[in-house]
Design a protein around this motif. Structure first.
Motif, PDB file in Angstrom:
ATOM      1  N   ALA A 146       0.829  -1.204   0.000  1.00  0.00           N
ATOM      2  CA  ALA A 146       0.000   0.000   0.000  1.00  0.00           C
ATOM      3  C   ALA A 146       0.864   1.256   0.000  1.00  0.00           C
ATOM      4  O   ALA A 146       0.534   2.252  -0.675  1.00  0.00           O
ATOM      5  N   ALA A 147       1.986   1.218   0.711  1.00  0.00           N
ATOM      6  CA  ALA A 147       2.892   2.364   0.735  1.00  0.00           C
ATOM      7  C   ALA A 147       3.499   2.609  -0.642  1.00  0.00           C
ATOM      8  O   ALA A 147       3.634   3.760  -1.081  1.00  0.00           O
ATOM      9  N   VAL A 148       3.876   1.527  -1.337  1.00  0.00           N
ATOM     10  CA  VAL A 148       4.417   1.672  -2.691  1.00  0.00           C
ATOM     11  C   VAL A 148       3.364   2.259  -3.621  1.00  0.00           C
ATOM     12  O   VAL A 148       3.644   3.198  -4.394  1.00  0.00           O
ATOM     13  N   LEU A 149       2.159   1.732  -3.555  1.00  0.00           N
ATOM     14  CA  LEU A 149       1.076   2.203  -4.424  1.00  0.00           C
ATOM     15  C   LEU A 149       0.791   3.692  -4.202  1.00  0.00           C
ATOM     16  O   LEU A 149       0.783   4.489  -5.152  1.00  0.00           O
ATOM     17  N   VAL A 150       0.579   4.070  -2.952  1.00  0.00           N
ATOM     18  CA  VAL A 150       0.254   5.465  -2.643  1.00  0.00           C
ATOM     19  C   VAL A 150       1.453   6.369  -2.921  1.00  0.00           C
ATOM     20  O   VAL A 150       1.304   7.476  -3.464  1.00  0.00           O
ATOM     21  N   GLY A 151       2.646   5.908  -2.561  1.00  0.00           N
ATOM     22  CA  GLY A 151       3.839   6.719  -2.761  1.00  0.00           C
ATOM     23  C   GLY A 151       4.107   7.031  -4.223  1.00  0.00           C
ATOM     24  O   GLY A 151       4.423   8.180  -4.580  1.00  0.00           O
ATOM     25  N   VAL A 152       3.974   6.031  -5.090  1.00  0.00           N
ATOM     26  CA  VAL A 152       4.205   6.248  -6.520  1.00  0.00           C
ATOM     27  C   VAL A 152       3.146   7.184  -7.101  1.00  0.00           C
ATOM     28  O   VAL A 152       3.445   8.058  -7.914  1.00  0.00           O
ATOM     29  N   LEU A 153       1.898   7.014  -6.678  1.00  0.00           N
ATOM     30  CA  LEU A 153       0.835   7.891  -7.170  1.00  0.00           C
ATOM     31  C   LEU A 153       1.062   9.335  -6.738  1.00  0.00           C
ATOM     32  O   LEU A 153       0.884  10.274  -7.526  1.00  0.00           O
ATOM     33  N   ILE A 154       1.461   9.542  -5.480  1.00  0.00           N
ATOM     34  CA  ILE A 154       1.716  10.901  -4.995  1.00  0.00           C
ATOM     35  C   ILE A 154       2.905  11.515  -5.720  1.00  0.00           C
ATOM     36  O   ILE A 154       2.866  12.690  -6.139  1.00  0.00           O
ATOM     37  N   ALA A 155       3.979  10.730  -5.896  1.00  0.00           N
ATOM     38  CA  ALA A 155       5.159  11.241  -6.600  1.00  0.00           C
ATOM     39  C   ALA A 155       4.820  11.614  -8.036  1.00  0.00           C
ATOM     40  O   ALA A 155       5.279  12.641  -8.555  1.00  0.00           O
ATOM     41  N   SER A 156       3.987  10.801  -8.690  1.00  0.00           N
ATOM     42  CA  SER A 156       3.583  11.099 -10.063  1.00  0.00           C
ATOM     43  C   SER A 156       2.734  12.362 -10.124  1.00  0.00           C
ATOM     44  O   SER A 156       2.898  13.197 -11.031  1.00  0.00           O
ATOM     45  N   PHE A 157       1.844  12.521  -9.151  1.00  0.00           N
ATOM     46  CA  PHE A 157       1.002  13.724  -9.114  1.00  0.00           C
ATOM     47  C   PHE A 157       1.848  14.981  -8.929  1.00  0.00           C
ATOM     48  O   PHE A 157       1.635  15.995  -9.597  1.00  0.00           O
ATOM     49  N   ILE A 158       2.826  14.903  -8.029  1.00  0.00           N
ATOM     50  CA  ILE A 158       3.686  16.067  -7.783  1.00  0.00           C
ATOM     51  C   ILE A 158       4.494  16.421  -9.033  1.00  0.00           C
ATOM     52  O   ILE A 158       4.617  17.593  -9.404  1.00  0.00           O
ATOM     53  N   THR A 159       5.033  15.391  -9.712  1.00  0.00           N
ATOM     54  CA  THR A 159       5.810  15.633 -10.931  1.00  0.00           C
ATOM     55  C   THR A 159       4.943  16.266 -12.012  1.00  0.00           C
ATOM     56  O   THR A 159       5.352  17.229 -12.679  1.00  0.00           O
ATOM     57  N   THR A 160       3.739  15.749 -12.202  1.00  0.00           N
ATOM     58  CA  THR A 160       2.826  16.298 -13.207  1.00  0.00           C
ATOM     59  C   THR A 160       2.420  17.721 -12.856  1.00  0.00           C
ATOM     60  O   THR A 160       2.358  18.606 -13.723  1.00  0.00           O
ATOM     61  N   PHE A 161       2.156  17.964 -11.588  1.00  0.00           N
ATOM     62  CA  PHE A 161       1.759  19.305 -11.148  1.00  0.00           C
ATOM     63  C   PHE A 161       2.876  20.311 -11.405  1.00  0.00           C
ATOM     64  O   PHE A 161       2.633  21.429 -11.897  1.00  0.00           O
ATOM     65  N   LYS A 162       4.105  19.933 -11.101  1.00  0.00           N
ATOM     66  CA  LYS A 162       5.235  20.839 -11.330  1.00  0.00           C
ATOM     67  C   LYS A 162       5.423  21.122 -12.815  1.00  0.00           C
ATOM     68  O   LYS A 162       5.729  22.259 -13.209  1.00  0.00           O
ATOM     69  N   ALA A 163       5.233  20.074 -13.653  1.00  0.00           N
ATOM     70  CA  ALA A 163       5.384  20.268 -15.089  1.00  0.00           C
ATOM     71  C   ALA A 163       4.323  21.227 -15.627  1.00  0.00           C
ATOM     72  O   ALA A 163       4.614  22.127 -16.427  1.00  0.00           O
TER      73      ALA A 163
END
Length: 211
Positions: free
Chosen positions: A186-203
């Motif tokens: 669950a930590a991997v799933l949530v962590g990857v989704l949050i990291a992807s959201f942050i990267t997309t938001f910054k872009a």
């Protein structure tokens, strides 16, 4: 003298060039569109996984306590269990209750770990680059699915035939490891989704000239 016969024109007509195939521009997907389609699949898979967790751990296994005199099922004992715990369950549960537990393990108990593992691996595949990190992140949900399915079989074996302390110890260990891997997955799933959201938001923020 007879007139010479006109020779028939045997020249073949020139072949016409085949028309160029029509390309339907609407079928050509951009990387952003492909990623968006993948995110839709991820959203549906995450929803199905949450529903299965609720159904298996929070609904069905809790209802099983009605068939065991209020005793919790081994699957819910995160810290493990002893021979005395299993003996109490065996004394409280009749053959129908044991058969119900076995059926639950073969249905929702099998679907939940598989759905969670595949959903997490899909998210990792979509939002991480190829390399050792991806394989490490994939290993966590794969191990969870293997251990959880093994745990189901080990628990079912505790209710058939004479009670073996070694079998209880194995099942108890598998249950504890399964819960640890569940939280890690669950930590991997949530962590990857949050990291992807942050990267997309910054872009998007940079594209809008707001950085």
């Amino acid at each position: 003298m007879s007139k010479p016969r006109n020779k028939k024109n045997t020249a073949r007509p020139a072949l016409r060039a085949a028309p160029a195939p029509v390309v339907n521009q609407s079928t050509q997907r951009t990387p952003e569109q492909a990623r968006g389609n993948g995110n839709v699949i991820v959203l549906a898979a995450v929803g199905a996984t949450i529903l299965l967790f609720w159904y298996f751990h929070l609904l069905v296994l809790n209802q099983m306590s009605d068939l065991s005199g209020g005793l919790a099922m081994p699957d819910q004992m995160m810290g493990g269990y002893s021979v005395a715990d299993i003996e109490a369950l065996r004394a409280a549960m009749n053959s129908d209750a044991i058969g119900q537990l076995n059926y639950v393990h073969k249905t929702a108990g099998m679907l939940f770990p598989l759905f969670l593992a595949l959903t997490t691996m899909l998210v990792v595949n979509l939002h991480t680059v190829r390399g050792p990190v991806r394989w490490v992140l994939w290993a966590v949900p794969m191990l969870f699915a293997i251990v959880d399915l093994w745990e189901n079989a080990a628990i079912d074996a505790l209710f058939n035939g004479p009670l073996d302390p070694g079998a209880v110890s194995l099942a108890s260990t598998l249950t504890t490891i399964s819960w640890v891997l569940l939280f890690a997955t669950a930590a991997v799933l949530v962590g990857v989704l949050i990291a992807s959201f942050i990267t997309t938001f910054k872009a998007k923020w940079s594209e809008a000239g707001l950085s």
